[in-house]
Design an enzyme around this catalytic site. Structure first.
Site, mmCIF file in Angstrom:
data_model
loop_
_atom_site.group_PDB
_atom_site.id
_atom_site.type_symbol
_atom_site.label_atom_id
_atom_site.label_comp_id
_atom_site.label_asym_id
_atom_site.label_seq_id
_atom_site.Cartn_x
_atom_site.Cartn_y
_atom_site.Cartn_z
ATOM 1 N N ARG A 47 -19.680 -42.115 70.953
ATOM 2 C CA ARG A 47 -19.107 -41.877 72.273
ATOM 3 C C ARG A 47 -20.226 -41.867 73.309
ATOM 4 N NH1 ARG A 47 -17.191 -36.589 75.241
ATOM 5 N NH2 ARG A 47 -16.336 -37.610 77.070
ATOM 6 N N ASN A 105 -12.456 -31.553 74.520
ATOM 7 C CA ASN A 105 -13.787 -30.974 74.383
ATOM 8 C C ASN A 105 -13.610 -29.476 74.208
ATOM 9 O OD1 ASN A 105 -14.803 -33.483 74.918
ATOM 10 N ND2 ASN A 105 -15.863 -32.928 76.806
ATOM 11 N N GLU A 160 -15.648 -33.582 71.922
ATOM 12 C CA GLU A 160 -16.925 -32.844 71.900
ATOM 13 C C GLU A 160 -16.729 -31.504 71.229
ATOM 14 O OE1 GLU A 160 -19.044 -32.201 75.627
ATOM 15 O OE2 GLU A 160 -18.570 -34.242 76.267
ATOM 16 N N GLU A 164 -13.756 -34.210 81.365
ATOM 17 C CA GLU A 164 -13.601 -32.849 81.873
ATOM 18 C C GLU A 164 -13.336 -32.754 83.380
ATOM 19 O OE1 GLU A 164 -16.923 -30.501 80.574
ATOM 20 O OE2 GLU A 164 -16.419 -30.749 78.469
ATOM 21 N N TYR A 166 -15.587 -25.900 72.753
ATOM 22 C CA TYR A 166 -16.793 -25.276 72.214
ATOM 23 C C TYR A 166 -16.593 -23.827 71.812
ATOM 24 C CZ TYR A 166 -19.603 -29.200 73.968
ATOM 25 O OH TYR A 166 -20.130 -30.440 74.190
ATOM 26 N N HIS A 190 -18.488 -39.705 83.481
ATOM 27 C CA HIS A 190 -19.026 -38.436 82.980
ATOM 28 C C HIS A 190 -19.916 -37.845 84.092
ATOM 29 C CE1 HIS A 190 -19.804 -36.089 79.060
ATOM 30 N NE2 HIS A 190 -20.412 -35.400 80.007
#
Ligand code: PNW
Length: 499
Positions: A100, A333, A402, A192, A335, A146
């Protein structure tokens, strides 16, 4: 009968044992894909070489270096612009199914506009990467945006606040499909949007770091981003899909919001938090409009604040139709997890998106930390989150675009990163097999240490370490490289997986 009983109890024992060690012993589905990610501004460097135009991150880091933890910037970064062969060798060595990466808009269109000059050197660079990936049987997942908007679009148009950006972005997207689409299996229109708009146009923690109209600009930004996303989706769908046969969607980030207690009110607060973060974008794309709770709360507060209409812009019914269904999968994404607690609504005063949400967020002290203050290791969060997405958004195909862990890079031995991946992947297996969540691919962030935005080079997410004080930017594998390779080879997180 006897046999199957013995087998059954052996199997149960084995299951109990793996429960005890905590790592799931089932194999990832045979068609499950693994990848690794980077983003243009964070790795490429060569910020003004070969005709590249200035973007909002070049501008921010050069004009206000004090905003960056170590005063650094992405001028050179990992120098990936000059190290294509080396990067490719690392990607190949990991054994990933896909890579990616993102395109730097201003490397392709220095002014941002299609009717400006197309920068052939920039085009050649991406052409080269994508060709080499293809030659090596590695699929490409390409993000169009991005975070590195061409500076002229910021300066002359006001960036994502101006309606005309929808067509400007659409033209850029068409050019990218046209130039590269035959070598790209997955497209992401935006990385995002929550961060782009909330941090870019309210908190000021990301470029263009505009903070002048809290509670207003971020919603305008999101409105334009959603329309731009839909524009690109439809261009791909009607002009390129039939021949290029890729998939296209958007990449959304969110924490899992865990209620601090099982009190009704805290449950409501946690749900609201999810709606204001993930739902802000997922709801229009899946169901056709902003979440009702956003429409209601922002509408009500706007009225009390004396606005003649809601600070949350309204879509026309045509726009709702255009945006609804513009995803072939959901890019996620994820985390970490945070706690959500119900509080009384904020008093009416100066608007802000935090007041609109009115939820108290916190982190649990017992959760293992990382080098990033916001990132705690909470593996079960990924299972709860993907299950919530399944239930809330019609069981979509989900691609984890991600997931990763930061440390300060003291040693090449990184057991805490390995542990993070093992635990999160284990929880993902439970989501897949026990909750029936349709997760088809997983992307680790990141291939190598890189420019971590306002944290500069101080927080490291890479499998490969990069020596940023050496002009050659040499890369060295960390211990986690070996771990990820093994997972990719065996599709399994333990010594031997059950069939
Ligand atoms: C991602 N959060 O951003 C970005 O896509 C990457 O460019 C970045 O390097 C990576 O995470 C690590 O930070 C995030 O608030 C932004 O939870 C916000 C959050 C998480 C990730």
């Amino acid at each position: 009968m006897f046999h199957s009983r013995v087998l059954f109890s052996l199997y149960t024992l084995l299951q109990l044992w793996t429960k005890a060690t905590g790592v799931d012993d089932r194999q990832f589905p045979s068609n499950f894909k693994f990848g690794v990610a980077t983003a243009s501004y964070q790795v490429e460097g060569a910020w003004d070489e070969d005709g590249k135009g200035e973007n909002i991150w070049d501008h921010l880091t050069h004009t206000t270096p004090d905003l960056i933890y170590d005063g650094s910037n992405g001028d050179i970064a990992c120098d990936s612009y000059h190290k294509l062969e080396e990067d490719l060798a690392l990607i190949k060595d990991l054994g990933v199914d896909f890579y990616r990466l993102s395109l730097s808009w201003s490397r392709i269109l220095p002014t941002g506009h299609i009717d400006g000059q197309i920068n052939e050197a920039g085009v050649a660079y991406y052409e080269d990467i994508l060709t080499k990936l293809q030659e090596n049987d590695i699929q490409a997942m390409v993000t169009l945006y991005h975070w590195d908007l061409p500076q002229p679009l910021q300066e002359h148009m006001g960036g994502w606040l101006n309606d005309t950006i929808v067509d400007v972005y659409g033209n850029y997207a068409r050019l990218a499909f046209d130039l590269f689409g035959d070598k790209v299996q997955y497209w992401a229109t935006f990385n995002e949007p929550h961060v782009v708009c909330q941090q870019g146009y309210e908190s000021g923690r990301k470029a263009p770091a505009i903070t002048k109209a809290p509670g207003i600009d971020l919603y305008t930004c999101a409105h334009m981003v959603l329309k731009s996303h839909a524009k690109a989706y439809h261009i791909y769908d009607s002009e390129y899909r039939a021949t290029q046969k890729g998939k296209i969607s958007i990449v959304l980030n969110t924490n899992w919001y865990e209620p601090v207690s099982d009190d009704e009110k805290d449950l409501e607060a946690a749900e609201r938090n999810g709606q204001f973060s993930f739902g802000w974008f997922a709801n229009p794309i899946v169901h056709g409009n902003y979440p009702q709770v956003m429409i209601d709360r922002i509408g009500e507060r706007s009225e009390k604040e004396g606005f003649d209409k809601s600070r949350l812009p309204e879509f026309t019914s045509q726009e709702i139709e255009d945006i609804k269904g513009t995803y072939d999968f959901i890019g996620l994404n994820h985390y970490t997890t945070s706690l959500a607690e119900w509080i009384e609504d904020y008093e009416i005063g100066e608007p802000s998106s935090n007041k609109d949400i009115s939820v108290k967020g916190s982190l649990d002290d017992s959760w293992e930390s990382s080098a990033s203050s916001w990132l705690k290791v909470v593996p079960w969060g990924i299972r709860k989150l993907t299950k919530w997405i399944k239930d809330t958004y019609n069981n979509p195909e989900i691609i984890i675009t991600e997931n990763g862990f930061s440390d300060n890079g003291d040693t090449l031995d990184d057991p805490r990163r390995i542990n993070y991946y093992r635990e999160y992947l284990s929880s993902l297996l439970e989501a897949i097999y026990d909750d029936g969540v349709n997760v088809t691919a997983y992307t680790a962030w990141s291939l190598m240490d890189n420019f971590e935005w306002l944290q500069g080079y101080s927080e490291k997410f890479g499998f490969y370490s990069v020596n940023f004080s050496d002009p050659d930017r040499p890369r060295t594998p960390k211990t986690s490289v070996k771990y990820y390779k093994t997972v990719l080879e065996t599709r399994c997180l333990v010594e031997e997986c059950v069939e």
